[in-house]
Write an enzyme that holds these catalytic residues in place. Sequence first.
Site, short mmCIF file in Angstrom:
data_model
loop_
_atom_site.label_atom_id
_atom_site.label_comp_id
_atom_site.label_asym_id
_atom_site.label_seq_id
_atom_site.Cartn_x
_atom_site.Cartn_y
_atom_site.Cartn_z
N ASP A 133 65.14 66.40 110.40
CA ASP A 133 64.50 65.73 111.53
C ASP A 133 65.42 64.71 112.17
O ASP A 133 65.45 64.57 113.41
CB ASP A 133 63.21 65.03 111.07
CG ASP A 133 62.07 66.01 110.84
OD1 ASP A 133 62.17 67.16 111.33
OD2 ASP A 133 61.08 65.63 110.20
N THR A 191 53.51 73.96 96.53
CA THR A 191 54.19 74.22 95.26
C THR A 191 55.60 73.65 95.21
O THR A 191 56.18 73.53 94.13
CB THR A 191 54.28 75.73 95.01
OG1 THR A 191 55.12 76.33 96.01
CG2 THR A 191 52.91 76.38 95.07
N ASP A 221 63.93 62.47 106.25
CA ASP A 221 64.13 63.91 106.40
C ASP A 221 65.42 64.13 107.19
O ASP A 221 65.48 63.86 108.39
CB ASP A 221 62.94 64.53 107.13
CG ASP A 221 63.02 66.05 107.15
OD1 ASP A 221 63.99 66.59 107.74
OD2 ASP A 221 62.12 66.71 106.60
N ARG A 226 60.51 74.95 102.06
CA ARG A 226 59.83 74.48 100.86
C ARG A 226 58.33 74.56 101.04
O ARG A 226 57.78 73.93 101.95
CB ARG A 226 60.26 73.04 100.57
CG ARG A 226 59.77 72.49 99.25
CD ARG A 226 60.41 71.17 98.91
NE ARG A 226 60.15 70.15 99.92
CZ ARG A 226 60.58 68.89 99.83
NH1 ARG A 226 61.32 68.54 98.79
NH2 ARG A 226 60.31 68.02 100.77
#
Length: 209
Positions: free
Chosen positions: A203, A108, A200, A104
Site C-alpha cells: 500500500d 487462515t 503495509d 494471504r
Amino acid sequence: MSNVHLIDHPLVQHKLTLMRRKDASTNSFRRLLNELSTLMAYEVLRDVPMQEIEVETPMETTTGRVIDGKKLVFVSILRAGTGILDGMLNVVPGARVGHIGLYRDPKTLVAVEYYFKMPQDMHERDIVVVDPMLATGNSAVAAVERLKEMNPRSIKFVCLLTCPEGLAAMQAAHPDVPIYTAAIDRQLNDHGYILPGLGDAGDRIFGTK
C-alpha cells in the site's frame, strides 16, 4: 541462525528509519526503497558467480571478471516485491526476472498462488527472491517451495523487515536458504503484521489502501 544476514550498514539503517515514518509520502517511500534495495544488493550479491573475459584497455589487452547476469534471476513476490526488484536491477540490469503472485487468505493467513512466470532453464540459474516483509513467512515458504521444484543452482531470500516468527517459519521449511534483511523487528500482531514494522509495504509503495 547462521544463514540469516542482517545488513546493518549505516546508509541502509538511515533509509529504513525514514521509511518507517507514517508521514512519509508515497513518492518518498518508493524512492527510499529503491535506494535501500540497491545498497542491499552489494551484500546479497557478494558471492555471486563470476567469469573471466578478455578486455582491451587503452593501453593493452588484459583479463577481468564480470557477473554472468543472464544466469541471475530476481524473483519478485507480487505485488510489493516490485519495489525491491527495481533497486536490484539498478545494479544488475542484465538479470532475468520472474514473478510469483501470492495472496494471504485473511482468515487462515495461508498463501494462495495466483500467478507464476519464470525464465527458461531455471536449473542453470541463481535465484534471489525479493519481498519487503517476511512476516508470518507463509508467502516466502510457499514461493521458495515452488521455486525448488525447478531445481535452480541456488536460492536466496531478501526482505526489508522480518521478525522471529517469520524467521522461524523459513528456517523450519527451508534451512538451506540464506535470508538477507535490514531489520529483525519485535513480533507479529494478531493480524500478521510486523511490529513496530512500517505498515503495509504494498500500500505504501503504490499509494493504495
